[in-house]
Write an enzyme that holds these catalytic residues in place. Structure first.
Site, PDB file in Angstrom:
ATOM      1  N   ASN A 169      -5.239   4.094   2.672  1.00 48.02           N
ATOM      2  CA  ASN A 169      -3.849   3.212   2.529  1.00 48.02           C
ATOM      3  C   ASN A 169      -3.462   2.635   1.274  1.00 48.02           C
ATOM      4  OD1 ASN A 169      -3.548   3.765   5.536  1.00 48.02           O
ATOM      5  ND2 ASN A 169      -5.066   2.539   5.568  1.00 48.02           N
ATOM      6  N   TYR A 170      -4.258   2.589   0.425  1.00 41.45           N
ATOM      7  CA  TYR A 170      -3.836   1.775  -0.793  1.00 41.45           C
ATOM      8  C   TYR A 170      -4.073   2.259  -2.179  1.00 41.45           C
ATOM      9  CZ  TYR A 170      -3.013  -2.137   2.650  1.00 41.45           C
ATOM     10  OH  TYR A 170      -2.517  -3.133   3.478  1.00 41.45           O
ATOM     11  N   LEU A 171      -4.843   3.249  -2.161  1.00 45.00           N
ATOM     12  CA  LEU A 171      -5.145   3.824  -3.425  1.00 45.00           C
ATOM     13  C   LEU A 171      -4.256   5.063  -3.680  1.00 45.00           C
ATOM     14  CD1 LEU A 171      -9.135   3.086  -3.365  1.00 45.00           C
ATOM     15  CD2 LEU A 171      -7.352   1.850  -4.551  1.00 45.00           C
TER      16      LEU A 171
END
Length: 213
Positions: A169-171
């Site tokens: 979700n974030y990288l």
């Protein structure tokens, strides 16, 4: 910060910014830059951190050791991802079977060490091609022991950390893809499962080993 806490008579368990919610924060951020949200900011920070951590390998004094095997290289990657997980507070409950898994790994280590000791003893009574064959077995077993110990270190360090949360979700996946291409064409399957490899095919096709975030 201290003044704000004292004036509002907050306790140690109260939120510092209790009057701030996600909606009002995002509205403020969008006024600063169209499209900017708390998650966009968080995603950028996470991706930037991973990029910086992974590229420490470029001139790391232990570079050869980290590139020794796929296991040690995976440990380096996971250590970098670990920093992101800590930054984003991505935690998880430690598995109920964790202690049993550690005990099992310790038992396996003892088995390998016992076999290694017996081979070293056997080597003394051999000569010629027979001795060379035993030496080869010893080298293979020593590498197996090294990999086993590295795998245990990885499990211990990541026991209460959710690496998959940031990875999914974030990288920015291009960071990981480029790093893998740069260092021995490290198998993406070691860090991305099949569904992620399919999901991030665009990143695999887009970047080369020199790409930076």
């Amino acid at each position: 910060m201290s003044k704000l806490t004292k004036e509002s008579k907050k306790s140690k368990t109260d939120d510092v910014f209790d009057k701030l919610d996600t909606a009002s924060l995002n509205k403020y951020l969008k006024d600063l830059m169209p499209g900017l949200t708390a998650k966009v900011f968080r995603t950028y920070n996470a991706s930037y951190t991973l990029d910086q951590e992974l590229h420490k390998l470029d001139d790391h004094p232990l570079q050869k050791e980290f590139l020794r095997t796929e296991t040690t290289q995976l440990k380096f990657y996971n250590d970098a991802n670990y920093q992101v997980a800590i930054l984003c507070n991505h935690s998880r409950a430690v598995s109920k079977t964790f202690d049993a898994q550690m005990e099992k790994m310790d038992e396996k280590k003892k088995e390998i060490e016992k076999e290694l000791k017996e081979l070293k003893k056997e080597k003394k009574s051999k000569d010629g091609s027979s001795k060379d064959a035993v030496k080869k077995k010893i080298t293979t077993l020593e590498q197996r022991l090294h990999n086993h110990e590295t795998q245990k270190q990885i499990k211990q360090k990541l026991a209460g950390v959710a690496l998959s949360t940031s990875k999914v979700n974030y990288l920015d996946p291009r960071i990981t893809v480029s790093w893998c291409k740069k260092w021995n064409n490290f198998p993406l399957s070691k860090v991305f499962n099949k569904s992620l490899i399919t999901k991030f095919k665009w990143a695999i096709d887009e970047v080369d080993e020199d790409w930076r975030f």
